[in-house]
Structure formats: structure tokens, C-alpha cells
Design a protein around this motif. Sequence first.
Motif, PDB file in Angstrom:
ATOM      1  N   GLY A  46      10.681  19.925  -4.292  1.00  0.00           N
ATOM      2  CA  GLY A  46       9.877  19.578  -5.459  1.00  0.00           C
ATOM      3  C   GLY A  46       9.657  18.107  -5.689  1.00  0.00           C
ATOM      4  N   ILE A  47       9.759  17.281  -4.652  1.00  0.00           N
ATOM      5  CA  ILE A  47       9.531  15.841  -4.794  1.00  0.00           C
ATOM      6  C   ILE A  47       8.118  15.507  -4.326  1.00  0.00           C
ATOM      7  CG2 ILE A  47      10.218  13.544  -4.005  1.00  0.00           C
ATOM      8  CD1 ILE A  47      13.059  14.595  -3.748  1.00  0.00           C
ATOM      9  N   PRO A  48       7.282  14.896  -5.176  1.00  0.00           N
ATOM     10  CA  PRO A  48       5.911  14.567  -4.766  1.00  0.00           C
ATOM     11  C   PRO A  48       5.887  13.436  -3.742  1.00  0.00           C
ATOM     12  CG  PRO A  48       6.369  13.668  -6.936  1.00  0.00           C
ATOM     13  CD  PRO A  48       7.560  14.510  -6.570  1.00  0.00           C
ATOM     14  N   VAL A  49       4.837  13.435  -2.933  1.00  0.00           N
ATOM     15  CA  VAL A  49       4.629  12.388  -1.933  1.00  0.00           C
ATOM     16  C   VAL A  49       3.219  11.839  -2.116  1.00  0.00           C
ATOM     17  CG1 VAL A  49       4.494  11.832   0.527  1.00  0.00           C
ATOM     18  CG2 VAL A  49       6.199  13.478  -0.287  1.00  0.00           C
ATOM     19  N   GLU A  50       3.094  10.535  -2.176  1.00  0.00           N
ATOM     20  CA  GLU A  50       1.793   9.880  -2.304  1.00  0.00           C
ATOM     21  C   GLU A  50       1.624   8.873  -1.170  1.00  0.00           C
ATOM     22  OE1 GLU A  50      -0.586  10.479  -4.470  1.00  0.00           O
ATOM     23  OE2 GLU A  50       0.482  11.884  -5.775  1.00  0.00           O
ATOM     24  N   THR A  51       0.389   8.455  -0.935  1.00  0.00           N
ATOM     25  CA  THR A  51       0.122   7.460   0.104  1.00  0.00           C
ATOM     26  C   THR A  51      -0.658   6.291  -0.491  1.00  0.00           C
ATOM     27  OG1 THR A  51      -1.910   8.615   0.768  1.00  0.00           O
ATOM     28  CG2 THR A  51       0.106   9.144   1.971  1.00  0.00           C
ATOM     29  N   VAL A  52      -0.475   5.119   0.115  1.00  0.00           N
ATOM     30  CA  VAL A  52      -1.178   3.915  -0.321  1.00  0.00           C
ATOM     31  C   VAL A  52      -1.702   3.177   0.905  1.00  0.00           C
ATOM     32  CG1 VAL A  52       0.198   3.629  -2.419  1.00  0.00           C
ATOM     33  CG2 VAL A  52       0.940   2.532  -0.297  1.00  0.00           C
ATOM     34  N   ASN A  53      -2.665   2.319   0.666  1.00  0.00           N
ATOM     35  CA  ASN A  53      -3.191   1.468   1.730  1.00  0.00           C
ATOM     36  C   ASN A  53      -2.096   0.487   2.164  1.00  0.00           C
ATOM     37  OD1 ASN A  53      -4.561  -0.516   3.259  1.00  0.00           O
ATOM     38  ND2 ASN A  53      -6.469  -0.127   2.154  1.00  0.00           N
ATOM     39  N   PRO A  54      -1.800   0.406   3.451  1.00  0.00           N
ATOM     40  CA  PRO A  54      -0.728  -0.481   3.912  1.00  0.00           C
ATOM     41  C   PRO A  54      -1.124  -1.952   3.976  1.00  0.00           C
ATOM     42  CG  PRO A  54      -1.721   0.596   5.789  1.00  0.00           C
ATOM     43  CD  PRO A  54      -2.371   1.195   4.568  1.00  0.00           C
ATOM     44  N   ARG A  55      -2.254  -2.288   3.423  1.00  0.00           N
ATOM     45  CA  ARG A  55      -2.757  -3.666   3.507  1.00  0.00           C
ATOM     46  C   ARG A  55      -1.710  -4.664   3.025  1.00  0.00           C
ATOM     47  NH1 ARG A  55      -6.356  -2.918   0.277  1.00  0.00           N
ATOM     48  NH2 ARG A  55      -5.344  -3.843  -1.563  1.00  0.00           N
ATOM     49  N   ASN A  56      -1.320  -5.564   3.920  1.00  0.00           N
ATOM     50  CA  ASN A  56      -0.427  -6.697   3.615  1.00  0.00           C
ATOM     51  C   ASN A  56       0.997  -6.290   3.222  1.00  0.00           C
ATOM     52  OD1 ASN A  56      -2.528  -8.508   4.111  1.00  0.00           O
ATOM     53  ND2 ASN A  56      -3.198  -8.468   1.968  1.00  0.00           N
ATOM     54  N   THR A  57       1.369  -5.039   3.413  1.00  0.00           N
ATOM     55  CA  THR A  57       2.735  -4.653   3.023  1.00  0.00           C
ATOM     56  C   THR A  57       3.790  -5.371   3.859  1.00  0.00           C
ATOM     57  OG1 THR A  57       2.570  -2.717   4.471  1.00  0.00           O
ATOM     58  CG2 THR A  57       2.102  -2.386   2.123  1.00  0.00           C
ATOM     59  N   SER A  58       3.440  -5.722   5.093  1.00  0.00           N
ATOM     60  CA  SER A  58       4.404  -6.428   5.936  1.00  0.00           C
ATOM     61  C   SER A  58       4.208  -7.940   5.904  1.00  0.00           C
ATOM     62  CB  SER A  58       4.296  -5.937   7.392  1.00  0.00           C
ATOM     63  OG  SER A  58       3.012  -6.225   7.921  1.00  0.00           O
ATOM     64  N   LYS A  59       3.084  -8.388   5.322  1.00  0.00           N
ATOM     65  CA  LYS A  59       2.771  -9.822   5.321  1.00  0.00           C
ATOM     66  C   LYS A  59       3.106 -10.509   4.000  1.00  0.00           C
ATOM     67  CE  LYS A  59      -1.124  -9.252   8.533  1.00  0.00           C
ATOM     68  NZ  LYS A  59      -2.589  -9.422   8.695  1.00  0.00           N
ATOM     69  N   ALA A  60       3.044  -9.751   2.908  1.00  0.00           N
ATOM     70  CA  ALA A  60       3.204 -10.360   1.587  1.00  0.00           C
ATOM     71  C   ALA A  60       4.661 -10.384   1.155  1.00  0.00           C
ATOM     72  CB  ALA A  60       2.359  -9.611   0.560  1.00  0.00           C
ATOM     73  N   CYS A  61       5.012 -11.369   0.379  1.00  0.00           N
ATOM     74  CA  CYS A  61       6.353 -11.481  -0.208  1.00  0.00           C
ATOM     75  C   CYS A  61       6.408 -10.591  -1.448  1.00  0.00           C
ATOM     76  CB  CYS A  61       6.645 -12.936  -0.575  1.00  0.00           C
ATOM     77  SG  CYS A  61       8.176 -13.167  -1.521  1.00  0.00           S
ATOM     78  N   HIS A  62       7.386  -9.741  -1.539  1.00  0.00           N
ATOM     79  CA  HIS A  62       7.462  -8.837  -2.691  1.00  0.00           C
ATOM     80  C   HIS A  62       7.836  -9.567  -3.975  1.00  0.00           C
ATOM     81  CE1 HIS A  62      11.871  -8.867  -1.825  1.00  0.00           C
ATOM     82  NE2 HIS A  62      11.973  -8.675  -3.120  1.00  0.00           N
ATOM     83  N   ALA A  63       8.334 -10.785  -3.846  1.00  0.00           N
ATOM     84  CA  ALA A  63       8.746 -11.543  -5.032  1.00  0.00           C
ATOM     85  C   ALA A  63       7.602 -12.338  -5.643  1.00  0.00           C
ATOM     86  CB  ALA A  63       9.898 -12.479  -4.678  1.00  0.00           C
ATOM     87  N   CYS A  64       6.793 -13.013  -4.785  1.00  0.00           N
ATOM     88  CA  CYS A  64       5.732 -13.878  -5.323  1.00  0.00           C
ATOM     89  C   CYS A  64       4.336 -13.484  -4.862  1.00  0.00           C
ATOM     90  CB  CYS A  64       5.997 -15.338  -4.949  1.00  0.00           C
ATOM     91  SG  CYS A  64       5.785 -15.697  -3.182  1.00  0.00           S
ATOM     92  N   GLY A  65       4.234 -12.640  -3.855  1.00  0.00           N
ATOM     93  CA  GLY A  65       2.934 -12.177  -3.388  1.00  0.00           C
ATOM     94  C   GLY A  65       2.302 -13.038  -2.315  1.00  0.00           C
ATOM     95  N   GLU A  66       2.872 -14.202  -2.025  1.00  0.00           N
ATOM     96  CA  GLU A  66       2.311 -15.066  -0.990  1.00  0.00           C
ATOM     97  C   GLU A  66       2.582 -14.482   0.398  1.00  0.00           C
ATOM     98  OE1 GLU A  66       0.542 -17.890  -1.229  1.00  0.00           O
ATOM     99  OE2 GLU A  66       0.507 -17.678  -3.417  1.00  0.00           O
ATOM    100  N   HIS A  67       1.683 -14.781   1.325  1.00  0.00           N
ATOM    101  CA  HIS A  67       1.894 -14.314   2.697  1.00  0.00           C
ATOM    102  C   HIS A  67       3.001 -15.139   3.360  1.00  0.00           C
ATOM    103  CE1 HIS A  67      -2.089 -12.012   3.460  1.00  0.00           C
ATOM    104  NE2 HIS A  67      -1.527 -11.708   2.315  1.00  0.00           N
TER     105      HIS A  67
END
Length: 435
Positions: A328-349
Motif C-alpha cells: 500500500g505504498i504509493p510510487v511517483e516519478t519525477v523528471n531526473p533533470r539535474n538531480t545528480s548535478k545540483a546541490c541539494h542545499a543551495c541548488g547550484e551546480h
Amino acid sequence: MGEVTKTLELKLVDPNVHKRQKLRETQKAYQQALQAAFAAGCDTQSAANDVVVEYDLSGYAKNALKQYVPQLCGNSYDADELHDDHPVRFTNDGLQLDHQPQNAIEWYVKVPHHEDYHLWIPARANPEQREWLEAVYADDAEMGESRLFERDGTWYLHITVTRDVEDKSEASADERTPPDESGEPCLAGLDRTPIGVDIGEASLVTVCHRDGSGSPVRPELWADDGKAVRRLRKTYFTAKQRLQQRGSERIAESYGDSLWDQIDDVFHRVTREVVEYAESVENPVLVLEDLTYIRENMDYGEYMNRRLHGWGFAKLHAQIRYKAAEVGIPVETVNPRNTSKACHACGEHGSRPRQATFRCSNDGCWLGEYQADVNGAINIADHYRSGESHRRSDRTSRQKAGDDDSATDGASLTGPQDSHTDADTQQETCGTYAS
């Protein structure tokens, strides 16, 4: 836990002229063999074998006939009562599936024609049976007999599938949350905790989510499993090349099957642990990268592209989806754009000086260096948190015209005379599913 059997339906997508001809040849040969064996009154498998062995059919169809004809003869049917439109039956190991969720047409099926010759054809599945089909693809459901037939110019496959289903699997996410207009569960108004799932080569899978204050918590990496799978795949490709050079195709195929079974075992354990991780989080939603974009964004050179295309993205996605649905756990998908390039803290590449290290380029960011796969998982979760998500039913409408629709994963499944890479997948088909 109970055992449930269901018939899955697949609609073959506009086979080209060559493949239609081969399908009709299989159908005609099967009907002739069936009529001949029945007319001869074959009431044992041995007797049926003596008749059907002469026909140009795959062993899967012949074995199905050897089981089927004695049943008919044992019930004392009259030969004149046999119709000319009996579906072509194949035994349980006759068909093979390939899944390419990055394509507009996600499923490909290998249909046996005759000995050592088969046809890869794209197929559309009944959306309500997706979870079952993914379980078959992930080897967590047992495929039984399959039947091939033509109706009003369209070819269909019915596949009998058996799997163990927990009692609570019927009370899935669809029942826990009210559906929206599309029939999908509506997540609006629910305080979901998005868990980013990063699938890669260094760490096979990495998961992470943020707590109530927004801080990343409980990252978990399956890095050792990534190493194990890389080692098995390298062993497979090296051994395959050497054996093929010696002309030992059958040995190479058998050896490859053994190694891929070991890889599947790793996949099953890891995806099960991913779902267990999600179960430990309050009101979770697992967030995956939409594979529609993965392939078109890959350009790391021929060697790395081959490794990554065959990495098992589709199989890992399928296993996570259906195992999550079971609890019963839902699964969603998102565009992987920049997920490996961007900093999760500030957003800069930033950059990756090493495979497992992300370095932020912003001198004013407190992060500095961070574990690259964990950074990616957090970004995946944040894409969902920002309101971006794609339902699986939206993929076809989002697929760009002219995209290459051919299957690219599963090279080990490709047969000698026909492959699923030349399937006619650009044409759209209309109409309902087989009833």
C-alpha cells in the motif's frame, strides 16, 4: 498469504508484414498439428508427440499440444467439433517479456515461431494488470500456459499467471486514498513524506528523505550490492565474448542465465529492503526518476552507455513498484533533470571529482563535499516535494514524436534471427483490450 491465479492480456502492437506472416504461419501449423493429432485419437502424450513432431512449430507449442490433445480425446470429443480458430498454446516457458518504461510502448514480448526462431513484438498491457505484469517480469510470479490468437485483425496474448498475494495486498494505496478524476489515488491534502530513490552504478540503490525540519535523514546506500552486480556483469560480458569466439553459443547462453539469476537475486533483496525502509517512514511515497528521460540524457560514450543502458533501471523500477503496491505504498516519478548535478542545499551546480563524491561549486554553501548518490536521492525527493510528479498513465502523451522506441535493455534475451530492436513501435493503436 494466498496463491492467486489470473489471466493477463497483452495486445500486440501492429506487427509489420514480415511478423504478421510469421504469426499466421505459426497459427496455421498449430491448427494442422492439432487437427491431425485429434483425428488420430491421440490420448497419450507419447502418441500426440509422434504426430506433432513433424510440424514446423516451436517446442513450446508442440509440448502444449502434447498436453492438450489427450485431454480432448479423453473427453471423447468428435473431430468434426474442433474449430479452426483454436488459440495457439505455448507452455509456461515459451514467452519472454522485456520492459522498457522509458518508451511510449513499454512492453515487448518474445513469441516463439519455430525451433531457434522467435519474434520480438511490442505490446500494450491492460493498465489494471500492470502490477501483475511487473511481478512476472521481476520473476516474482509464475507464468503458466499462454495463448496467442487473432481477433478482427489484431493479435492478442493471454497469459496465465500465479503469484503469492498477501491478504492486505488487496487493500492497496488505491483503497487508502480517494481516487482523482483519472482513477489514480489522490495524494492532495495528505502530508506525504517523499523518499528519493536514486538508482545508479556505484551504489545500486540509494534512498533518503527529509525530516519535519527539512534536514536529510537516514540515508541508506546499497553500495556493496552495486559492486557485486558490476562484477557479475563484467564476468558475463567477458565470458560471453570468449565463448562466442570459440563458437560455444549454447554454453555462453547457459552461463549467462546463471549469472543473470544471481543478479536477479540481488535485485529482489535490495528492492525488498527499499520497501521495508519506506514502511518505517510515516506516510511515505517512494519517488523514482522517470525513465522517459533517462535514455535520451545518457551520453557518456559508447562503453559507458552500454553499461548504463543494461544496468537494470527498468527491472529495479518494476520490482520497487509492485512490491510497494503490495503493502500500500504509493510510487511517483519525477523528471531526473539535474538531480545528480545540483546541490541539494543551495541548488547550484557542482562537480563529481570522484564517482561517489559531489562537490558544490558555490563557495558560500556550507555543504562543500557530499556523498553524490545521497545528494541525488534528496534532489529526487525534492522534485516531488516541489509539486512535480508524473503518473505512469501520462507517459504516452509526454513522449516526443520521433523518439526511438526500440528496446535497449535485455540483450541477453535477443534471439539469433529476430530482435525486439526492429519492432514497429512508432504506430499508435486504438481500440479496447481483449475481453
